[in-house]
Design an enzyme around this catalytic site. Structure first.
Site, PDB file in Angstrom:
ATOM      1  N   ASP A 202      -5.139  -1.356   5.013  1.00 15.61           N
ATOM      2  CA  ASP A 202      -3.946  -1.005   5.772  1.00 15.61           C
ATOM      3  C   ASP A 202      -2.751  -0.928   4.819  1.00 15.61           C
ATOM      4  O   ASP A 202      -2.552  -1.815   3.989  1.00 15.61           O
ATOM      5  CB  ASP A 202      -3.678  -2.053   6.862  1.00 15.61           C
ATOM      6  N   ILE A 203      -1.970   0.152   4.933  1.00 17.88           N
ATOM      7  CA  ILE A 203      -0.779   0.311   4.095  1.00 17.88           C
ATOM      8  C   ILE A 203       0.310  -0.617   4.627  1.00 17.88           C
ATOM      9  O   ILE A 203       0.675  -0.553   5.809  1.00 17.88           O
ATOM     10  CB  ILE A 203      -0.288   1.766   4.096  1.00 17.88           C
ATOM     11  N   ASN A 210       7.980   5.743   7.124  1.00 18.06           N
ATOM     12  CA  ASN A 210       8.279   6.846   8.033  1.00 18.06           C
ATOM     13  C   ASN A 210       9.717   6.804   8.532  1.00 18.06           C
ATOM     14  O   ASN A 210      10.399   7.839   8.600  1.00 18.06           O
ATOM     15  CB  ASN A 210       7.316   6.822   9.227  1.00 18.06           C
ATOM     16  N   ASP A 219       3.384  11.369   5.286  1.00 18.53           N
ATOM     17  CA  ASP A 219       2.118  12.088   5.127  1.00 18.53           C
ATOM     18  C   ASP A 219       1.711  12.168   3.658  1.00 18.53           C
ATOM     19  O   ASP A 219       0.528  12.081   3.320  1.00 18.53           O
ATOM     20  CB  ASP A 219       2.224  13.494   5.706  1.00 18.53           C
ATOM     21  N   GLU A 245      -2.297   4.563   9.445  1.00 19.36           N
ATOM     22  CA  GLU A 245      -2.261   4.141   8.041  1.00 19.36           C
ATOM     23  C   GLU A 245      -3.450   3.262   7.695  1.00 19.36           C
ATOM     24  O   GLU A 245      -3.428   2.561   6.679  1.00 19.36           O
ATOM     25  CB  GLU A 245      -0.959   3.399   7.745  1.00 19.36           C
TER      26      GLU A 245
END
Length: 342
Positions: A202-203, A210, A219, A245
């Site tokens: 997971d980022i 965003n 993106d 993500e």
């Protein structure tokens, strides 16, 4: 043997286009070619890059005219020869030939049929025979293989995430059940043996990316993380974009120590990468061994390890079984309404 009756060809085409799985598709094509034209041996050659060098991973599909099961254990990257050692094949690929023939000094014959994805050669069917084929027989082979190429492209398109090019969640659901079936074992996780591993990636703070920079840069971060995933893992492993993500990695044939090193190497690669405009990005990783319980339970274990990593500082790799042993996690029932995979 050259067919005079079109009916067998049509029957084989119906069978080929009836599959929704790459492996079954390949075997139906090999079965059709074996019955229609005859051949001694067929291998599938997969191409992969390591530090800008292309290597070849062979997989035997047919020998002495008899179908064989695919290799249960994948050939490790270190045992695969470079493409440069296949001189005739490499020259044909450089000329962008759709089929490549070569007759050796002893009379043995090879026919290579490249398979492309997005204008990039990803694999090749290698047909070996005792003598060269006639022009009419080659027309039959090329026609069958062209149907195979087109249909494989359709399958691949349905299995890929449009943004990153990684396998999508639908493909994960299908492949994960097969991996858990193959990996089931009585060996304990702490034993120093090669196993399969499932990791959820997971980022960290992706929503802030965003919100601050906009979805275009968000993106771009997803695409660059996907590229780093591809370069950080071996060609025998499988990488998926699970949604948003979050990514999932199926790591094949590694010890616990190797798995931990590989996942941490990827985490470090992300941490050290300069993302345009955004700057520094980190990831959290939770992983577990595959083969102990139902697929939904295994996925739940990796998720628990991931959440522990995110709740305790982020930018780290956490191993579920180790957390359980240390009392940092407690066993929890994973209900189907909590994690829905199938």
């Amino acid at each position: 043997m050259t067919p005079n009756n079109p009916s067998p060809i049509l029957q084989h085409l119906v069978e080929i286009t009836g599959h929704r799985d790459h492996t079954r598709l390949e075997y139906s094509v090999i079965s059709a070619l074996r019955h229609l034209v005859g051949m001694r041996q067929v291998r599938k050659l997969e191409f992969f890059l390591v530090k800008d060098v292309t290597y070849v991973r062979p997989c035997l599909l047919l020998v002495d005219g008899e179908m064989v099961a695919p290799d249960a254990v994948p050939v490790p990257d270190s045992a695969c020869p470079p493409l440069a050692s296949h001189t005739e094949l490499m020259q044909g690929l450089e000329q962008r030939s759709s089929s490549i023939q070569y007759t050796y000094a002893d009379g043995s014959y090879r026919l290579w049929l490249p398979v492309r994805l997005d204008d990039r050669v990803v694999s090749c069917l290698e047909i070996s025979n005792d003598s060269a084929y006639s022009a009419q027989t080659l027309d039959v082979i090329n026609g069958i293989v062209e149907v195979y190429r087109n249909y494989q492209s359709l399958l691949d398109y349905s299995e890929r995430d449009a943004l990153t090019g990684l396998f999508n969640r639908k493909t994960f659901d299908e492949q994960f059940s097969r991996h858990t079936r193959d990996a089931t074992s009585t060996t304990r996780p702490e034993d120093d043996v090669e196993s399969h591993w499932l990791a959820v990636v997971d980022i960290d703070h992706f929503k802030q990316v965003n919100d601050r920079f906009g979805h275009v840069y968000g993106d771009e971060v997803l695409i660059l993380v996907a590229n780093l995933l591809k370069s950080s893992f071996r060609s025998q492993d499988r990488i998926f974009r699970f949604g948003g993500e979050e990514f999932v990695v199926l790591l094949r044939q590694a010890t616990l120590e190797q798995a931990r090193l590989i996942f941490n190497r990827f985490r470090t690669n992300i941490e050290q990468f300069a993302f345009p405009q955004v700057g520094r990005v980190t990831v959290s990783v939770g992983f577990t061994i595959v083969g102990y319980g139902a697929p939904v339970e295994i996925m739940g274990h990796a998720d628990q390890a991931l959440y522990h990593a995110k709740e305790n500082g982020r930018n780290q790799v956490c191993y579920y079984e180790e957390l359980m042993k240390g009392g940092q996690l407690q066993a929890a029932d994973v209900a189907h309404d909590d994690v829905e995979l199938f």
